[in-house]
Motif scaffolding. Structure first.
Motif, PDB file in Angstrom:
ATOM      1  N   LEU A 254      -8.945 -19.955  27.628  1.00 44.51           N
ATOM      2  CA  LEU A 254      -8.078 -19.887  26.455  1.00 44.51           C
ATOM      3  C   LEU A 254      -7.655 -21.277  26.000  1.00 44.51           C
ATOM      4  CD1 LEU A 254      -5.888 -16.922  27.710  1.00 44.51           C
ATOM      5  CD2 LEU A 254      -7.451 -16.824  25.748  1.00 44.51           C
ATOM      6  N   SER A 255      -7.295 -21.365  24.727  1.00 44.36           N
ATOM      7  CA  SER A 255      -6.882 -22.640  24.143  1.00 44.36           C
ATOM      8  C   SER A 255      -5.459 -22.545  23.630  1.00 44.36           C
ATOM      9  CB  SER A 255      -7.809 -23.025  22.984  1.00 44.36           C
ATOM     10  OG  SER A 255      -9.140 -23.132  23.413  1.00 44.36           O
ATOM     11  N   PHE A 256      -4.741 -23.642  23.734  1.00 41.87           N
ATOM     12  CA  PHE A 256      -3.450 -23.740  23.052  1.00 41.87           C
ATOM     13  C   PHE A 256      -3.723 -23.711  21.553  1.00 41.87           C
ATOM     14  CE2 PHE A 256      -0.411 -26.411  20.796  1.00 41.87           C
ATOM     15  CZ  PHE A 256       0.787 -25.798  21.131  1.00 41.87           C
ATOM     16  N   GLY A 257      -3.052 -22.802  20.837  1.00 38.60           N
ATOM     17  CA  GLY A 257      -3.286 -22.669  19.399  1.00 38.60           C
ATOM     18  C   GLY A 257      -4.287 -21.566  19.107  1.00 38.60           C
ATOM     19  N   GLU A 258      -5.319 -21.891  18.295  1.00 33.43           N
ATOM     20  CA  GLU A 258      -6.254 -20.883  17.813  1.00 33.43           C
ATOM     21  C   GLU A 258      -7.220 -20.402  18.910  1.00 33.43           C
ATOM     22  OE1 GLU A 258      -6.471 -19.416  14.831  1.00 33.43           O
ATOM     23  OE2 GLU A 258      -4.721 -20.486  14.052  1.00 33.43           O
ATOM     24  N   ASN A 259      -7.419 -19.063  18.947  1.00 36.64           N
ATOM     25  CA  ASN A 259      -8.403 -18.432  19.839  1.00 36.64           C
ATOM     26  C   ASN A 259      -9.100 -17.305  19.080  1.00 36.64           C
ATOM     27  OD1 ASN A 259      -7.904 -19.346  22.927  1.00 36.64           O
ATOM     28  ND2 ASN A 259      -5.963 -19.355  21.803  1.00 36.64           N
ATOM     29  N   THR A 260     -10.320 -16.995  19.499  1.00 35.26           N
ATOM     30  CA  THR A 260     -11.071 -15.900  18.879  1.00 35.26           C
ATOM     31  C   THR A 260     -11.770 -15.090  19.957  1.00 35.26           C
ATOM     32  OG1 THR A 260     -11.499 -17.228  16.904  1.00 35.26           O
ATOM     33  CG2 THR A 260     -12.839 -15.256  17.210  1.00 35.26           C
ATOM     34  N   ILE A 261     -11.563 -13.767  19.901  1.00 40.10           N
ATOM     35  CA  ILE A 261     -12.315 -12.837  20.746  1.00 40.10           C
ATOM     36  C   ILE A 261     -13.433 -12.250  19.888  1.00 40.10           C
ATOM     37  CG2 ILE A 261     -12.237 -10.599  21.902  1.00 40.10           C
ATOM     38  CD1 ILE A 261      -9.459 -11.310  22.890  1.00 40.10           C
ATOM     39  N   PHE A 262     -14.659 -12.302  20.391  1.00 43.81           N
ATOM     40  CA  PHE A 262     -15.812 -11.753  19.706  1.00 43.81           C
ATOM     41  C   PHE A 262     -16.225 -10.451  20.384  1.00 43.81           C
ATOM     42  CE2 PHE A 262     -15.915 -16.338  19.163  1.00 43.81           C
ATOM     43  CZ  PHE A 262     -16.125 -16.486  17.788  1.00 43.81           C
ATOM     44  N   LEU A 263     -16.208  -9.355  19.629  1.00 46.69           N
ATOM     45  CA  LEU A 263     -16.623  -8.039  20.118  1.00 46.69           C
ATOM     46  C   LEU A 263     -17.960  -7.716  19.450  1.00 46.69           C
ATOM     47  CD1 LEU A 263     -13.197  -6.227  19.699  1.00 46.69           C
ATOM     48  CD2 LEU A 263     -14.181  -7.014  21.845  1.00 46.69           C
ATOM     49  N   ARG A 264     -19.020  -7.782  20.202  1.00 46.06           N
ATOM     50  CA  ARG A 264     -20.342  -7.571  19.624  1.00 46.06           C
ATOM     51  C   ARG A 264     -20.936  -6.255  20.102  1.00 46.06           C
ATOM     52  NH1 ARG A 264     -24.225  -9.713  16.750  1.00 46.06           N
ATOM     53  NH2 ARG A 264     -26.436  -9.368  17.244  1.00 46.06           N
ATOM     54  N   GLN A 265     -21.314  -5.392  19.152  1.00 46.99           N
ATOM     55  CA  GLN A 265     -22.089  -4.185  19.447  1.00 46.99           C
ATOM     56  C   GLN A 265     -23.548  -4.583  19.286  1.00 46.99           C
ATOM     57  OE1 GLN A 265     -24.075  -1.639  20.314  1.00 46.99           O
ATOM     58  NE2 GLN A 265     -24.246  -0.979  18.170  1.00 46.99           N
ATOM     59  N   ALA A 266     -24.245  -4.766  20.407  1.00 44.17           N
ATOM     60  CA  ALA A 266     -25.533  -5.450  20.408  1.00 44.17           C
ATOM     61  C   ALA A 266     -26.719  -4.552  20.094  1.00 44.17           C
ATOM     62  CB  ALA A 266     -25.752  -6.114  21.775  1.00 44.17           C
ATOM     63  N   MET A 267     -26.549  -3.230  20.146  1.00 38.89           N
ATOM     64  CA  MET A 267     -27.676  -2.319  19.960  1.00 38.89           C
ATOM     65  C   MET A 267     -27.825  -1.980  18.479  1.00 38.89           C
ATOM     66  SD  MET A 267     -28.530  -2.016  23.128  1.00 38.89           S
ATOM     67  CE  MET A 267     -29.676  -0.642  23.154  1.00 38.89           C
ATOM     68  N   SER A 268     -29.046  -2.076  17.945  1.00 37.93           N
ATOM     69  CA  SER A 268     -29.220  -1.859  16.501  1.00 37.93           C
ATOM     70  C   SER A 268     -30.576  -1.251  16.170  1.00 37.93           C
ATOM     71  CB  SER A 268     -29.056  -3.182  15.753  1.00 37.93           C
ATOM     72  OG  SER A 268     -30.008  -4.134  16.220  1.00 37.93           O
ATOM     73  N   ILE A 269     -31.009  -0.298  16.963  1.00 34.70           N
ATOM     74  CA  ILE A 269     -32.283   0.357  16.708  1.00 34.70           C
ATOM     75  C   ILE A 269     -32.139   1.427  15.632  1.00 34.70           C
ATOM     76  CG2 ILE A 269     -34.140   1.713  17.771  1.00 34.70           C
ATOM     77  CD1 ILE A 269     -33.381   0.394  20.437  1.00 34.70           C
ATOM     78  N   SER A 270     -30.975   2.058  15.567  1.00 36.45           N
ATOM     79  CA  SER A 270     -30.756   3.198  14.672  1.00 36.45           C
ATOM     80  C   SER A 270     -29.435   3.035  13.935  1.00 36.45           C
ATOM     81  CB  SER A 270     -30.726   4.492  15.489  1.00 36.45           C
ATOM     82  OG  SER A 270     -30.062   5.527  14.805  1.00 36.45           O
TER      83      SER A 270
END
Length: 495
Positions: A455-471
């Motif tokens: 973690l960082s003091f100040g700005e932080n970003t959590i990335f939630l990736r749905q990686a499956m994309s066949i359908s």
């Protein structure tokens, strides 16, 4: 599988009862059942109005409207755009049987109305003890046909997890029903839609009669051979209150012994559910004899509760439990949270439907779903600031999913390309909820440890990736996300 189907007529009763006894004998080979139900196909020239709830009823298209060239099959075969329906009022709508699914706890009376003559055909279910998957499991009810269903076991909104599987040598027997097929009518000048109100009143009558006294089968347990359980459920979350809080509105039920939360994937036994009162007190009545685990989940709190001891119900037993206390998943005070832990995606944004893919019943209705015709692996971002970070401590991310279909959620922190990710669910779920217009399927939740060094003091970003994309039908629906500080600290943040 032996299926002993029974029909019962009672003098003076406007309808008939039906139930079935299913049996798999120990000397038989393995067997599976993914769906079983009662189905009635009504006259399409008579029954045009469908009712499954006070706010979910309408005149329906004809089955002919679904067949080419009147209907155009869309990406999912059950979904058909009505391009040239017999009744012009339906032109441009999409018809799909899954648009009329309901949660088990809400399927008490549903059916169809004929306006000429004014006649109602209803399936009334006074108890859900014989349905699989618990009170929130979704089932089909009625759809274009006109078709009326009463589903007891189904893999819809759950997939393989709710398929009944019997191994070689596995002895099993279960009674499905009885359900009441109720018929009502009016003089020609009467308002046909009022037949719905009469059917709801008949449900109350049938519920008071449960468990029925007339079944001749020894496999159906009468009232004097059943038991009761009562108690009070409290919830203790020390970051909300130092005192126990009443588990108001909790879903509390008995199902066959299993792991924590096993009730939502349970198919072979009976389940008995109730809702706790405002003060947390509950009472479950008319329980068949047997051994059960007591489970609960509480709207507003993550996770599942399970009572430590197996409860044995004997004929005419009346069991009073001491106060039960549930401590939900929690490692520290809340820094921020998104949504409400209620096992649905209700608080998350759903765009207005494409006007080319609508059912007019759901315009400005809370149950809605859309698809813009494109699909790809997607990444959501949660951006937040921290006014202080302790690099020597561990933070916690709690993630609850309302449904998943052949999906993988990867979680990264402050680096969208981190490999491997901080956490991955792996490929989970076969609920198919997106294709079936649902707002939830099976419930999943995860506790993710986040090192302070990430973690960082100040700005932080959590990335939630749905990686499956066949359908286009792959994806997850979020129920609730919470970020927690280390256990000793007090939150100081903004999202």
């Amino acid at each position: 599988m032996n299926v002993d189907k029974r029909f019962v007529l009672l003098r003076g009763s406007s309808g008939f009862y039906t139930y079935a006894i299913y049996e798999h004998l120990s000397e038989w080979p393995g067997f599976i059942i993914d769906n079983t139900r009662t189905v009635f196909k009504l006259r399409k020239d008579k029954f045009h109005y469908m009712a499954i709830a006070d706010k979910r009823q309408r005149f329906m298209p004809l089955p002919d409207d679904r067949d080419p060239p009147r209907g155009q099959v869309l990406a999912y075969p059950e979904a058909v755009r009505l391009v040239d329906p017999v009744e012009p009022e339906f032109r441009g709508e999409v018809d799909d049987k899954y648009e009329y699914s309901c949660e088990s706890k809400d399927i008490s009376v549903h059916g169809w109305i004929s306006t000429d003559p004014p006649v109602g055909f209803w399936q009334i279910t006074p108890s859900i003890e014989f349905r699989s998957g618990g009170p929130n499991k979704q089932f089909l009810t009625s759809h274009v046909g006109p078709t009326s269903l009463n589903v007891f076991v189904s893999a819809h909104y759950s997939g393989e997890d709710l398929v009944m599987k019997f191994g070689p040598g596995e002895a099993w027997k279960k009674v499905f029903g009885p359900v009441f097929v109720y018929l009502n009518s009016l003089p020609p000048e009467g308002d046909p839609i009022s037949l719905w109100d009469d059917a709801k009143q008949q449900f109350i009558v049938e519920k008071h009669k449960w468990p029925y006294s007339f079944p001749a089968s020894k496999d159906f347990t009468p009232a004097d051979q059943r038991g009761n359980v009562c108690g009070r459920l409290l919830v203790l979350d020390r970051y909300l209150s130092e005192e126990c809080l009443p588990a108001r509105g909790a879903y509390i039920g008995l199902s066959v012994p299993g792991e924590v939360g096993s009730w939502q994937r349970e198919t072979k036994g009976y389940q008995f559910w109730t809702r706790a009162k405002e003060d947390g007190f509950f009472s479950i009545s008319d329980i068949r004899p047997g051994d059960y685990d007591l489970h609960a989940w509480i709207p507003g709190f993550m996770g599942d509760y399970k009572y430590l001891h197996t409860i044995r119900i004997s004929p005419a037993s009346d069991i009073s439990l001491r106060d039960l206390v549930y401590e939900p998943p929690r490692n520290g005070p809340t820094i921020w949270e998104i949504g409400v832990p209620d096992r649905s995606a209700a608080e998350f944004y759903v765009p207005d439907p494409d006007p080319l893919n609508i059912n007019r019943l759901y315009i400005n209705h809370p149950d809605r779903k859309t698809d813009n015709g494109t699909y790809a692996g997607t990444t959501w971002q949660i951006r937040f600031t921290l006014d202080a970070v302790d690099a020597n401590e561990t933070y916690t991310l709690q993630v609850a999913l309302a449904t998943a279909h052949v999906s993988e959620v990867q979680i990264r922190l402050n680096n969208p390309d981190e490999d491997p990710p901080l956490f991955t669910t792996g490929v989970i779920g076969k609920d198919n909820t997106i294709a079936r217009h649902g707002i939830h399927g099976l419930h999943w939740y995860y506790t993710v440890s986040v090192p302070g060094t990430a973690l960082s003091f100040g700005e932080n970003t959590i990335f939630l990736r749905q990686a499956m994309s066949i359908s286009p039908f792959q994806g997850v629906m979020y129920d609730y996300i919470r970020f927690e500080a280390p256990s000793y600290s007090r939150p100081n943040h903004k999202l």
